[in-house]
Design an enzyme around this catalytic site. Sequence first.
Site, PDB file in Angstrom:
ATOM      1  N   LYS A 113      -5.537 -34.549 -37.806  1.00 53.65           N
ATOM      2  CA  LYS A 113      -5.101 -34.385 -36.417  1.00 53.65           C
ATOM      3  C   LYS A 113      -5.826 -35.364 -35.502  1.00 53.65           C
ATOM      4  CE  LYS A 113      -5.753 -29.864 -36.044  1.00 53.65           C
ATOM      5  NZ  LYS A 113      -5.918 -29.260 -37.372  1.00 53.65           N
ATOM      6  N   ARG A 140      -2.909 -21.329 -45.589  1.00 53.67           N
ATOM      7  CA  ARG A 140      -4.319 -21.212 -45.971  1.00 53.67           C
ATOM      8  C   ARG A 140      -4.879 -19.867 -45.533  1.00 53.67           C
ATOM      9  NH1 ARG A 140      -7.078 -25.819 -43.047  1.00 53.67           N
ATOM     10  NH2 ARG A 140      -8.961 -24.700 -43.668  1.00 53.67           N
ATOM     11  N   SER A 185      -7.371 -31.044 -42.633  1.00 57.14           N
ATOM     12  CA  SER A 185      -6.810 -30.432 -41.427  1.00 57.14           C
ATOM     13  C   SER A 185      -7.420 -31.017 -40.167  1.00 57.14           C
ATOM     14  CB  SER A 185      -7.043 -28.918 -41.472  1.00 57.14           C
ATOM     15  OG  SER A 185      -6.597 -28.307 -40.283  1.00 57.14           O
ATOM     16  N   ASP A 199      -0.049 -30.216 -41.557  1.00 58.01           N
ATOM     17  CA  ASP A 199      -1.187 -29.339 -41.283  1.00 58.01           C
ATOM     18  C   ASP A 199      -0.734 -28.013 -40.699  1.00 58.01           C
ATOM     19  OD1 ASP A 199      -4.098 -28.765 -40.795  1.00 58.01           O
ATOM     20  OD2 ASP A 199      -3.355 -28.682 -38.738  1.00 58.01           O
ATOM     21  N   HIS A 257     -14.768 -32.346 -31.722  1.00 55.29           N
ATOM     22  CA  HIS A 257     -14.265 -31.177 -32.448  1.00 55.29           C
ATOM     23  C   HIS A 257     -15.433 -30.275 -32.812  1.00 55.29           C
ATOM     24  CE1 HIS A 257     -11.736 -28.700 -35.042  1.00 55.29           C
ATOM     25  NE2 HIS A 257     -12.773 -28.670 -35.865  1.00 55.29           N
TER      26      HIS A 257
END
Length: 526
Positions: free
Chosen positions: A267, A248, A263, A241, A162
Site C-alpha cells: 500500500k 487473513r 500488506s 490486499d 505507518h
Amino acid sequence: MVKTTCSSGLDPFSFAPHPILRRFALTPRSSHLHVSCSPIGHKQFPAFCSPIVTDVYSLNFTIRTETTESFPGNNQATMLSIPDLIKKKRDGNALSDEDIQFFLQAVVEENIQEAQTGAMLMAIFTKGMVATETMALTKAMKLSGEVLSWPEEWAGLVVDKHSTGGVGDKVSLVLAPALAACGLKVPMISGRGLSHTGGTLDKLESIPGFNVSQPFSKLRSILAEVGCVIVGQTVSLVPADRILYALRDATSTVESLPLITGSIISKKAAESLNSLVLDVKFGRSAICKDLASAKALGESLVTAGNNLGMNTRAVFTHMSNPIGRCIGNSVEVIESLETLKGKGPSDLMELVSTLGGVLLVMTGKVSSLSEGGRLITESVTGGAALAKFQAMMVAQGVSNENAQSLCSAQADYHRILRRADHQTELCTHTQGVVMEIDGLVLAEVLHQLGAGRTNAGEPINHSVGAELLVSLGESVNKGRPWLRIHFESPALTPDQTSRLEGALTLGGSGDKPLRGSLIEEMFPPM
C-alpha cells in the site's frame, strides 16, 4: 473467448469459459488453453462444452497459459495450477515470481475459490516465505491495482508514516499536519480499528463532515493546497490486499510476517512515496510482545520498502501503557487538538517529534535528527501545524465554522463532537506511586463498550472512550479518581469494572516506573 487444442484429434474450437474452468483458475487474461484429452468412449464431445464431458473422457490436463498481458510482467508460458501452487507451498517449497503473480491475479479477478485462497494463506503462515518470495509477493500486490503518481516538483518530498498499532495512538493526527507545515507532502492512507487497536479513520470520522473517501483527483488537489490528507484505501489501490486482509482475519493468519510485510509495504509503495518511517511497537499492548519479534518485523518491512524504491526506516517504540491520556475516538481527537495547540502530553510529543524528525532527515530537509525534531516541535507549538489541520478538515468536508471552532483557543469541543451519555470515575483503593497502566485491558473493555469492532464493517460508537486522570510516577492517595470512562449502552458490568481496576499498578513511595523514553532504537541506526 478461450482457444484450445486437443490431443484427442478434435478440431480446435472457441468457447466461453465454462464454470468447470474455475477449478483451474483460468482468467480472461489467459488467451490460449492447451488441453490433453484421452477419449474412452465413442462419443466426440468438445472438451468442457458440458459437464457430461467428465463421463466421456479421461481428461489428463496440462494447463498452459500463454498471455499477452501479464500480472505484473510475466510474458513467459508458465505451467500453472492453483491446487499445485497450494501443495507446493504447503510442502515447504518456495514459490516463483510467476507462481505468486498467477495466484494474486486469480484472487483479484475472482477466478479462485475462497477456500483455495484461505488454504494458500495458511500454507504461507505455517511454512513462511524466503526473502525473495516476500519481495515478489509485495511487488505483485502493489501492482494489482492503481499506482499513484505526483508532480515532478514534489520529487523527494512525498512521505508517510505507518504504525503497527497501539492503544491511544493518535500520532498521525498531529504528525501529518506538522510534516506539511515543514514543507513535505503527506498522502496518508490509513486504516480503521480492528480488535483492540484504534483506527485513524474512525477517529477522524468522529468530526462531523470529515470525509475519508476522496477520489485521487481530489486527494491530489488537497495535497497541493494543504500539504497533507488522511484517507482510506480506495477500491482501485492494491485490491489484492483488500481481499487477502479480510481472509487473513477469518483464517487466523494475521500474524504471518510475509503477509504483514506484503500488506503494509504494497500500500505504501502504491502511494509512490519517497520516504517512509515505520513505528514498530512492542510490548503488552502491541502486536509484537517483545523487541526481538518487533525487530524481525521491522527489518522485513524496511528491506521490502527499500527494494521497492522507498527510503524506509523503522523506529522501535514501547507500547504497554497508553499513549497520552485519552483512549477512544472523539476523546483522542480532542487530545490531538490540544496537542496541536501546544498542550499535549510529553510521550505523544516524543513520538511525533522523533518520527517527524526522522522523515525530515530522510528527505534532506535537515542534517540531524535533533534539528528535525526541533522543527517538528516548533511547527506544533508555534501553531503552523494546527493551521494545516484546520485547512485539512475543511478540504475534507468539515464546515468552516466547525473547523474554526475546534481549532480556537477556548474550544467547546462537545458542542461539535458528541459526548457520551454517561461518565463514571474509578478511584484508587490504596495510596502509592503509579507504576503501570495496562493499555491492553483498557482497550479491550472499551471495545466491549462499543468503541471498537471485531469484524470489518461493523459500526462503532465514536463517543465511547476513557481519560487517564493520573500519570506514570505520580503519587496518589487512597480514593483518588484515576480513570474516567465515557459510555452509553451497554453499561459497565462488575467484571469489566474489576478488570479496569486491575489495570492500575501502584508501587511504594520510593518506587519509580521503569519506562523512560518510548524510543528504543532504529533500523538502520541513525
